[in-house]
Write a protein that holds these residues in place. Structure first.
Motif, PDB file in Angstrom:
ATOM      1  N   THR A 149      54.299  29.257  69.659  1.00 40.85           N
ATOM      2  CA  THR A 149      53.578  29.959  70.456  1.00 40.85           C
ATOM      3  C   THR A 149      52.801  31.232  69.463  1.00 40.85           C
ATOM      4  O   THR A 149      51.366  31.256  69.240  1.00 40.85           O
ATOM      5  CB  THR A 149      54.053  30.871  71.633  1.00 40.85           C
ATOM      6  OG1 THR A 149      54.839  29.709  72.379  1.00 40.85           O
ATOM      7  CG2 THR A 149      53.036  31.219  72.657  1.00 40.85           C
ATOM      8  N   LEU A 205      49.218  28.505  77.513  1.00 39.64           N
ATOM      9  CA  LEU A 205      50.346  28.881  76.974  1.00 39.64           C
ATOM     10  C   LEU A 205      51.547  27.867  77.702  1.00 39.64           C
ATOM     11  O   LEU A 205      52.472  27.554  77.290  1.00 39.64           O
ATOM     12  CB  LEU A 205      50.811  30.326  77.156  1.00 39.64           C
ATOM     13  CG  LEU A 205      49.891  31.359  76.353  1.00 39.64           C
ATOM     14  CD1 LEU A 205      50.442  32.986  76.512  1.00 39.64           C
ATOM     15  CD2 LEU A 205      50.019  31.062  75.001  1.00 39.64           C
ATOM     16  N   VAL A 246      57.058  35.354  76.471  1.00 36.29           N
ATOM     17  CA  VAL A 246      55.689  35.564  76.468  1.00 36.29           C
ATOM     18  C   VAL A 246      55.007  36.215  77.761  1.00 36.29           C
ATOM     19  O   VAL A 246      54.102  37.051  77.338  1.00 36.29           O
ATOM     20  CB  VAL A 246      55.401  33.709  76.634  1.00 36.29           C
ATOM     21  CG1 VAL A 246      53.645  33.768  76.839  1.00 36.29           C
ATOM     22  CG2 VAL A 246      55.733  32.999  75.656  1.00 36.29           C
TER      23      VAL A 246
END
Ligand SMILES: Cc1cc2nc3c(=O)[nH]c(=O)nc-3n(C[C@H](O)[C@H](O)[C@H](O)COP(=O)(O)OP(=O)(O)OC[C@H]3O[C@@H](n4cnc5c(N)ncnc54)[C@H](O)[C@@H]3O)c2cc1C
Length: 464
Positions: free
Chosen positions: A119, A155, A171
């Motif tokens: 990510t 995401l 995240v």
């Protein structure tokens, strides 16, 4: 007859740095500030023998943040390294808190770690390849396509967040930490533009080689206090309790009014406030629609920053660095904690960001203190429940900021107006960290935008 050549609106770091640049060029400046103090989103208060930050606090190395490093040096301020040695804690809801001494929390498992790393890497690459820090023209429609999505949508796809509890928690903590909001609220384009301005995503969330390497000894508000002193000594004026409410541009100048009673005339005006605050200012003639849209669609995140002082740094003595990243919920709202020991003052700094901060903003200070102590005790043991002192600031309740740390754009609102982020509108110019090309949202960005705006404005005076 003008009150000043240039009026600067806002006495945060950006407004004051801009005013000082202009004064140094012989341009007469008056700064109008809505509140009764300088510093805006930096706010340093007394705790025991130290002044500590309830607002902006950390700065990065010279390589990553050259403007703020140079200014701090020039103003004679000292930096203090952020402590990071010792065990760190990752507290996820579905398991006992994990302790780790490596750079990454290996205990969450290889799959989750790879997803987090992927990510970070993917977002940085997308930002570098597609966006750049300048507000590019959307000739190919690419920016518009990015802007259609929320950061959560993208995401979710790239990291498979739904199947990965640990990845999703990390995240979410990253977005809350950087923007003070939730990923679903944020345009994917805004997210990428922000990363491009910062030069990468990982540096935004790390201490070592990241944006949290140093603090300013005695507090970051001193940057504005020292700038204000210089502004005055160069002959500049600084007016407090002057909230700008309307701006009228005429053929040969600008009238800037603060309510009914006070108005000031100048040749040019620089705005160094959070853009959300300009949504309520009446501009005549009306601003170009793109600029006006930036003021109405922007929202600002929510942060409550809290500091506990203790008699001794028991967490360090027990082998902990003081750093915690947590999966915050409404019951356990703190998502991030850091050590902040200066001299004999032993402190832990706690953050409530995003949705849990909005919930806890409605509760009392004592309720917040209690819930934070419960979390600190869970992480560092019973000694954490006996602080000597507690201070906090709920930035959503701050009248002239309305939230923190930075103005954000929801999906579908940024792409059509991106070119207006910094473009002057006649005699009106835009500074403030949200108008920065580098490190938008940070003190670094506030200074970079100030210098750019000062160059723009002074160019007009040299031609006179
Ligand atoms: C809790 C928190 C943590 C943060 N952490 C960090 C960090 O670690 N590192 C970092 O670099 N940055 C951090 N930031 C962000 C940093 O503080 C800001 O980016 C920076 O201070 C912005 O400066 P500025 O001058 O652009 O705006 P501001 O500081 O917001 O100054 C704007 C000024 O304009 C005034 N104003 C508003 N409306 C009007 C009006 N209508 N008329 C007149 N005046 C008006 C306001 O009162 C204010 O004084 C943090 C911020 C917060 C709140």
């Amino acid at each position: 007859m003008c009150d000043a050549d240039v009026i600067v609106v806002g006495a945060g770091i950006s407004g004051l740095a801009c005013a000082r640049e202009l004064l140094r060029k012989g341009i007469h400046v008056c700064v109008l500030e809505a509140s009764d103090r300088v510093g805006g989103r930096t706010y340093s208060v007394e705790m025991s023998s130290q002044r500590i930050d309830l607002g902006g606090q950390w700065i990065a190395s010279k390589a990553q943040q050259p403007f703020v490093q140079a200014l701090v040096k020039e103003l004679g301020l000292q930096l203090h390294p952020q402590h990071y040695n010792g065990k760190r804690i990752l507290d996820l809801q579905d398991r006992q808190p994990l302790e780790y001494s490596t750079d990454i929390p290996t205990g969450i498992g290889l799959r989750a770690l790879l997803a987090v790393q992927f990510t970070l890497w993917y977002c940085t690459l997308q930002a570098r390849l597609n966006i750049g820090s300048a507000a590019a023209k959307d000739t190919s429609g690419k920016l518009g396509r990015f802007d259609q999505h929320s950061t959560a949508d993208v995401l979710e796809k790239i990291a498979g967040l739904s199947g990965q509890v640990a990845t999703k928690a990390l995240v979410t903590a990253m977005i809350r930490g950087v923007f003070g909001c939730e990923a679903k609220e944020l345009s994917w384009l805004h997210f990428l533009h922000y990363i491009a301005c910062a030069g990468g995503l990982e540096r935004l969330v790390t201490i070592k080689k990241g944006f949290q390497e140093h603090t300013v000894l005695g507090g970051a508000q001193q940057i504005s206090e020292r700038l204000a002193k210089e502004v005055r000594s160069l002959g500049g004026k600084l007016e407090f309790n002057c909230k700008v409410t309307s701006v009228t541009t005429e053929a040969d100048g600008v009238w800037v009014a603060c309510g009914e009673s006070k108005s000031f005339r100048c040749l040019r005006c620089v705005f160094a406030t959070p853009p959300k605050q300009l949504g309520n200012v009446k501009f005549a003639p009306a601003l170009p629609s793109s600029r006006a849209a930036l003021h109405t669609s922007v929202f600002i995140g929510c942060i409550i920053k809290a500091v506990f002082r203790y008699g001794r740094p028991f967490w360090r003595l027990n082998g902990f660095s003081g750093e915690v990243v947590a999966e915050a919920t409404d019951d356990e709202p703190c998502f991030n904690c850091y050590d902040h020991c200066v001299g004999d003052c032993h402190m832990l700094v706690c953050f409530l960001n995003g949705s849990p901060a909005r919930t806890w903003s409605l509760r009392t200070q004592d309720e917040r203190r209690q819930v934070l102590l419960k979390q600190l005790t869970k992480w560092f043991g019973p000694e954490a429940s006996h602080p000597l002192e507690y201070l906090e600031k709920d930035w959503a309740a701050d009248e002239f900021t309305g939230g923190c740390p930075v103005g954000c754009y929801p999906p579908k609102t940024l792409a059509p107006h991106m070119q207006a982020l910094r473009k002057p509108c006649g005699r009106l110019h835009w500074a403030g960290t949200e108008a920065a090309e580098a490190c938008q949202g940070f003190m670094e960005g506030a200074i970079q935008a100030a210098q750019r705006a000062a160059r723009e404005v002074s160019g007009h005076f040299s031609r006179l």
